[in-house]
Motif scaffolding. Structure first.
Motif, PDB file in Angstrom:
ATOM      1  N   LYS A   7      10.217  97.585  74.560  1.00 27.28           N
ATOM      2  CA  LYS A   7      11.566  97.736  73.799  1.00 27.28           C
ATOM      3  C   LYS A   7      11.642  96.936  72.619  1.00 27.28           C
ATOM      4  CE  LYS A   7      15.782  96.244  73.147  1.00 27.28           C
ATOM      5  NZ  LYS A   7      16.750  95.058  73.028  1.00 27.28           N
ATOM      6  N   GLY A 151      23.787  95.815  74.602  1.00 27.49           N
ATOM      7  CA  GLY A 151      22.614  95.252  75.023  1.00 27.49           C
ATOM      8  C   GLY A 151      21.997  96.134  75.891  1.00 27.49           C
ATOM      9  N   ASP A 154      17.895  97.164  76.819  1.00 25.52           N
ATOM     10  CA  ASP A 154      17.076  96.378  77.672  1.00 25.52           C
ATOM     11  C   ASP A 154      16.959  97.222  79.070  1.00 25.52           C
ATOM     12  OD1 ASP A 154      16.858  94.419  75.760  1.00 25.52           O
ATOM     13  OD2 ASP A 154      18.474  93.404  76.434  1.00 25.52           O
ATOM     14  N   LYS A 209      22.492  86.143  75.641  1.00 28.14           N
ATOM     15  CA  LYS A 209      22.660  87.752  75.614  1.00 28.14           C
ATOM     16  C   LYS A 209      21.041  88.160  75.143  1.00 28.14           C
ATOM     17  CE  LYS A 209      27.481  88.145  74.639  1.00 28.14           C
ATOM     18  NZ  LYS A 209      28.511  87.923  73.768  1.00 28.14           N
TER      19      LYS A 209
HETATM   20 MG    MG Z   1      19.826  92.569  72.866  1.00 29.25          MG
END
Ligand code: MG
Ligand code: ADP
Ligand code: ASP
Length: 416
Positions: A7, A151, A154, A209
Motif C-alpha cells: 500500500k 486513513g 491501510d 495515525k
Molecule cells: Mg495513512
C-alpha cells in the motif's frame, strides 16, 4: 516467489514523479518473480480538497453523496500508477473498490469491509499483471459506493492481504517505520524493529495515525504479517507481530497523542441513582462515543460533578444534547473545553511493572503540565492536558522514559 500486498499512501503518490518512483519500486518486486497487488491512496491533500468542495455546497455534507465524491481521489492514482507501470513494461490493471467487489456494509463515510472477491485479481496475477486497487472505498449490497473512514486505504490493503492469504502486507509511507512517537514532534524518536498488535492497536486508537485502527484489528484477527516501511529509503521498517517469549519486553513502547478531544462538564448534579445514565445516556443516544468519564461528589454539599470527553468533531452536538438532558436534572452548570489533548503511554511491559504512572505524573509535574483527567488499562496510561502543553508533554515523557534512539540511527522522514 511470494504474493505481496503493498500500500502506498498519499505522500508516496503525491506527484507524477513520485508515482513513477513507486512504479519502479513495484517493478523490482516483479523482476524478482513476486506477485504484487498494490493499493493506493489519493494524492496527498486530495481527500481534504474534496471535503472542502463538499463543505462549500453543504456545511454538513455526509452520507452517500460524500462517498461518491471522496472515492474519486483514489480513482485518479490507480490509473496513473497503472499507466506508469505499463510504460516500464510491467503490465498492470487498475480497479475501483466496486470492480473487485470490496463489499462493505452501508455505513457511508465509515463503512466496514465484509468480503472481497478474489477471482478477477487471481486471474490477472496468473497473467503476470500487477493488480492496482483503489484504497479507502468499497460498494454496499445495493451497489452504492462507500468509503472506509480517513486513513482507510491501510484497511483495504490488510483486508486484501487477508483475503488473498498474502505472504506479507507492506504499508509504504513517508516514515521508515513505526516510531516511539510521532517523529514530526520528537526529532530523536526511535524506530521500532517490532511492535505487538496489541500495542499498535492502542497506539492507533490513541492517536498515532501511522496505521488506521481497523487495519491493525483486521491484521491481528486474520494473522496478516504487517510491515510499515518507507517509500523513499530502503530499510527493514517495523514488523507488527504477536508477542513472543524471546521478544525483549520494553517497558514503554511508545507515546501516542491526540488533539481530536473535547471535554464536557456538568457541575452541581443532585447525587441520585441514575444520574450518570441520564447524562452519558443523552450523549450516547446521539450515537456519540464517550471516552473518559470522571465523577466527583463534594463532601460538603453532596452534589456531583461529571466530566467526560468526546471526539472534537462531536463536541457541538454533544453539548446540545447535554443541555437538554441537564435542564431536567436541575444541575448547576454545563461547560465545555475544546482546547484539550490526550497523551498516552503504551507498552505491554507495563503489565509487570509498577510505578509507571507515578513516573509519568512526576515528569509532567516537573514541566508544570497540569493533568485534567487520567485513565488506565493494562497496557496504557492516558492523561488529558491543556492542548498548549501537548508537545512539551510528549517530549518530557519521551525523555523521562529514555525512549530516544542513538544519534547514528536517526533517519529523517523522507520525501516530505
Ligand atoms: Mg495513512
Ligand atoms: P500515508 O499518507 O502514507 O497513509 P500517514 O500520514 O497516514 O501516511 O501516516 C504517516 C505519518 O504518521 C507520519 O508522517 C508521521 O508523522 C505520523 N505518525 C504518528 N505517529 C507515528 C509513529 N508513532 N510512528 C511513525 N509515524 C507516526
Ligand atoms: N485518501 C484517504 C484519506 O486521506 C484514505 C487514505 O489515505 O488512506 O483519508
Amino acid at each position: 516467489m511470494a504474493l505481496i500486498v503493498q500500500k502506498y499512501g498519499g505522500t508516496s503518490v503525491g506527484t507524477t514523479e513520485r508515482i513513477e518512483h513507486v512504479a519502479r519500486k513495484i517493478k523490482t518486486f516483479r523482476d524478482k518473480g513476486d506477485d504484487v497487488v498494490v493499493v493506493v491512496s489519493a494524492m496527498s491533500g486530495e481527500t481534504n480538497r474534496l471535503l472542502e468542495l463538499a463543505e462549500a455546497v453543504h456545511p454538513h455534507a455526509r452520507g452517500r453523496e460524500l462517498d461518491v465524491l471522496l472515492s474519486t481521489g483514489e480513482q485518479v492514482t490507480i490509473s496513473l500508477l497503472s499507466m506508469a507501470l505499463a510504460r516500464l513494461g510491467c503490465p498492470a490493471r487498475s480497479y475501483t473498490g466496486s470492480q473487485v467487489c470490496i463489499l462493505t456494509d452501508s455505513e457511508f463515510n465509515k463503512a466496514r469491509i465484509q468480503t472481497i472477491e478474489q477471482e478477477r485479481i487471481r486471474e490477472d496475477l496468473g497473467k503476470g499483471r500487477v493488480v492496482v486497487v483503489a484504497g479507502f472505498q468499497g460498494v454496499d449490497e445495493h451497489g452504492n459506493i462507500t468509503t472506509l473512514g480517513r486513513g482507510g486505504s491501510d484497511t483495504t490493503a490488510v483486508a486484501l492481504a487477508a483475503a488473498l492469504k498474502a505472504d506479507e502486507c507492506q504499508i509504504y509511507t513517508d516514515v521508515d517505520g513505526v516510531y516511539t512517537t510521532d517523529p514530526r514532534v520528537v526529532s530523536d524518536a526511535r524506530r521500532l524493529d517490532r511492535i505487538t498488535f496489541e500495542e499498535m492497536l492502542e497506539m492507533a486508537s490513541l492517536g498515532s495515525k501511522v496505521l488506521q485502527i481497523r487495519s491493525v484489528e483486521f491484521a491481528g484477527k486474520y494473522n496478516v504479517p504487517l510491515r510499515v516501511l518507507s517509500t523513499f529509503v530502503e530499510g527493514p521498517g517495523t514488523l507488527i507481530t504477536f508477542e513472543d517469549e524471546d521478544m525483549e519486553e520494553a517497558l514503554i513502547s511508545g507515546i501516542a497523542f491526540s488533539r481530536d478531544e473535547a471535554q464536557l462538564t456538568v457541575t452541581g448534579v443532585p447525587d441520585h441513582p441514575g444520574v450518570a445514565y441520564k447524562i452519558i445516556g443523552a450523549v450516547s443516544a446521539l450515537n456519540i462515543e464517550v471516552d473518559m468519564i470522571v465523577q466527583n461528589v463534594g463532601a460538603a454539599d453532596g452534589l456531583a460533578d461529571f466530566t467526560f470527553t468526546v471526539h472534537r468533531n462531536d463536541y457541538e452536538r454533544a453539548m446540545e444534547g447535554l443541555r437538554e438532558a441537564v435542564e431536567k436534572l436541575e444541575a448547576r452548570e454545563v461547560r465545555g473545553d475544546t482546547r484539550i489533548a490526550k497523551v498516552s503511554l503504551v507498552g505491554v511491559g507495563m503489565r509487570s511493572h509498577a510505578g509507571i504512572a507515578s513516573k509519568m505524573f512526576e515528569a509532567l509535574g516537573r514541566e508544570g503540565v497540569n493533568i485534567l483527567m487520567i485513565s488506565t488499562s493494562e497496557i496504557k496510561i492516558s492523561v488529558i492536558i491543556q492542548e498548549k502543553y501537548l508537545e512539551l508533554a510528549v517530549r518530557a515523557l519521551h525523555d523521562a522514559f529514555e525512549l530516544a534512539g542513538p544519534p547514528e540511527e536517526r533517519v529523517d522522514s523522507a520525501g516530505t
